[in-house]
Design a protein around this motif. Structure first.
Motif, PDB file in Angstrom:
ATOM      1  N   SER A 150      -0.593   4.327   4.285  1.00 60.08           N
ATOM      2  CA  SER A 150      -1.440   5.716   4.313  1.00 60.08           C
ATOM      3  C   SER A 150      -0.541   6.618   4.782  1.00 60.08           C
ATOM      4  O   SER A 150       0.332   6.195   6.298  1.00 60.08           O
ATOM      5  CB  SER A 150      -2.943   5.210   4.484  1.00 60.08           C
ATOM      6  N   GLU A 151      -0.123   7.535   4.692  1.00 59.76           N
ATOM      7  CA  GLU A 151      -0.054   9.308   5.128  1.00 59.76           C
ATOM      8  C   GLU A 151      -0.136   8.893   6.688  1.00 59.76           C
ATOM      9  O   GLU A 151       0.438   8.871   7.026  1.00 59.76           O
ATOM     10  CB  GLU A 151       0.172   9.914   4.722  1.00 59.76           C
ATOM     11  N   GLN A 152      -1.606   8.731   6.994  1.00 61.41           N
ATOM     12  CA  GLN A 152      -1.955   8.710   8.458  1.00 61.41           C
ATOM     13  C   GLN A 152      -1.570   7.972   8.925  1.00 61.41           C
ATOM     14  O   GLN A 152      -1.207   8.278   9.745  1.00 61.41           O
ATOM     15  CB  GLN A 152      -3.926   8.774   8.376  1.00 61.41           C
TER      16      GLN A 152
END
Length: 79
Positions: free
Chosen positions: A2-4
């Motif tokens: 994920s981007e996070q």
């Protein structure tokens, strides 16, 4: 990934970088994750990592440079 999760990994790498190697580490991290972050803007990158907006230009440069480096044989998974 994920981007996070990517943003958290970049933050950790920057926090652990020697003081005089901060920008080099930032560039390496930008290259490392360029393909996974190709759909976001430089503004979104800076906000996600907690950087000044002025560093968005560096993100754009490194993203453009990554394709040339990969064409020359760079394996970003080894960074």
């Amino acid at each position: 990934m994920s981007e996070q999760t990517i943003f958290e990994q970049i933050k950790l790498a920057l926090a652990n970088a020697p003081r005089n190697q901060y920008m080099a580490e930032l560039h390496l991290q930008m290259i490392k994750f360029a393909d996974e972050l190709k759909h976001i803007t430089s503004k979104e990158f800076c906000e996600g990592v907690g950087l000044k907006q002025s560093l968005g230009t560096e993100f754009s440069k490194m993203r453009n440079l990554t394709s040339r480096l990969k064409a020359a044989g760079l394996d970003t998974n080894r960074i």
